[in-house]
Design a protein around this motif. Sequence first.
Motif, PDB file in Angstrom:
ATOM      1  N   SER A  53     -11.419  14.679   5.783  1.00 30.45           N
ATOM      2  CA  SER A  53     -10.591  13.618   6.500  1.00 30.45           C
ATOM      3  C   SER A  53      -9.846  12.585   5.771  1.00 30.45           C
ATOM      4  O   SER A  53     -10.517  11.626   5.056  1.00 30.45           O
ATOM      5  N   ALA A  54      -8.415  11.925   6.497  1.00 32.69           N
ATOM      6  CA  ALA A  54      -7.752  10.994   5.617  1.00 32.69           C
ATOM      7  C   ALA A  54      -8.217   9.738   6.468  1.00 32.69           C
ATOM      8  O   ALA A  54      -7.615   8.975   5.576  1.00 32.69           O
ATOM      9  N   VAL A  55      -8.336  10.061   7.551  1.00 32.16           N
ATOM     10  CA  VAL A  55      -9.104   8.998   8.550  1.00 32.16           C
ATOM     11  C   VAL A  55      -9.742   7.761   8.651  1.00 32.16           C
ATOM     12  O   VAL A  55      -9.963   6.673   8.602  1.00 32.16           O
ATOM     13  N   LEU A  56     -11.076   8.353   7.411  1.00 30.34           N
ATOM     14  CA  LEU A  56     -12.561   7.625   7.625  1.00 30.34           C
ATOM     15  C   LEU A  56     -12.263   7.334   5.881  1.00 30.34           C
ATOM     16  O   LEU A  56     -11.731   7.393   5.078  1.00 30.34           O
ATOM     17  N   ASP A  57     -12.925   5.884   6.302  1.00 27.48           N
ATOM     18  CA  ASP A  57     -13.027   5.050   4.679  1.00 27.48           C
ATOM     19  C   ASP A  57     -14.385   6.108   3.981  1.00 27.48           C
ATOM     20  O   ASP A  57     -15.245   7.038   4.776  1.00 27.48           O
ATOM     21  N   GLU A  58     -14.547   5.541   2.642  1.00 24.81           N
ATOM     22  CA  GLU A  58     -15.527   6.302   2.164  1.00 24.81           C
ATOM     23  C   GLU A  58     -16.992   5.555   2.981  1.00 24.81           C
ATOM     24  O   GLU A  58     -17.674   7.084   3.025  1.00 24.81           O
ATOM     25  N   PRO A  59     -17.188   4.831   3.128  1.00 26.90           N
ATOM     26  CA  PRO A  59     -19.053   4.221   3.861  1.00 26.90           C
ATOM     27  C   PRO A  59     -18.648   5.386   4.799  1.00 26.90           C
ATOM     28  O   PRO A  59     -19.692   6.085   5.441  1.00 26.90           O
ATOM     29  N   GLN A  60     -17.607   5.093   5.719  1.00 26.88           N
ATOM     30  CA  GLN A  60     -17.852   6.472   7.018  1.00 26.88           C
ATOM     31  C   GLN A  60     -18.125   7.444   7.032  1.00 26.88           C
ATOM     32  O   GLN A  60     -18.772   8.432   7.347  1.00 26.88           O
ATOM     33  N   ARG A  61     -17.279   7.930   5.971  1.00 26.59           N
ATOM     34  CA  ARG A  61     -17.200   9.399   4.999  1.00 26.59           C
ATOM     35  C   ARG A  61     -18.805  10.211   5.146  1.00 26.59           C
ATOM     36  O   ARG A  61     -19.286  11.126   4.681  1.00 26.59           O
TER      37      ARG A  61
END
Length: 140
Positions: A53-61
């Motif tokens: 996904s492109a909508v999540l930032d790295e910590p969320q991903r």
Amino acid sequence: MDLTVPPGPGLPAGLVIPDGELEERFSRSPGPGGQSVNTTDTRVELIWDPAASAVLDEPQRARLTRRHEGPLVVVAHEHRSQHRNRTAARERLAARVRELLAPPPPPRRPTKPTRGSKERRLEAKRQRGRTKQLRGRVEE
């Protein structure tokens, strides 16, 4: 139609998953009454891959993929209305994303043994046995 995830704890307000990241699969099967429209069963699968996904930032991903490996799949299974199925699948996926992105609950403190714990009952039984032995010696 993009998917909007309702805000929650640890989740930014207005997280929107673009329609291009979602894959929908439909399948229809006749119900027990045959091919009539009233008994046709429509199954909708909605699939989203958080790792790509492109909508999540790295910590969320990282948090989401640590708590759930692979793509998220939700199924809406209902008679007749394909539109209702799509709406239900989107709502389920949004709820699942929100649940997975929420911070984990704080660790629980270890609890003391409860009043009726097995250890306490066994200790009381041993104590009663010792008391009976002592009474028997005194009476003799």
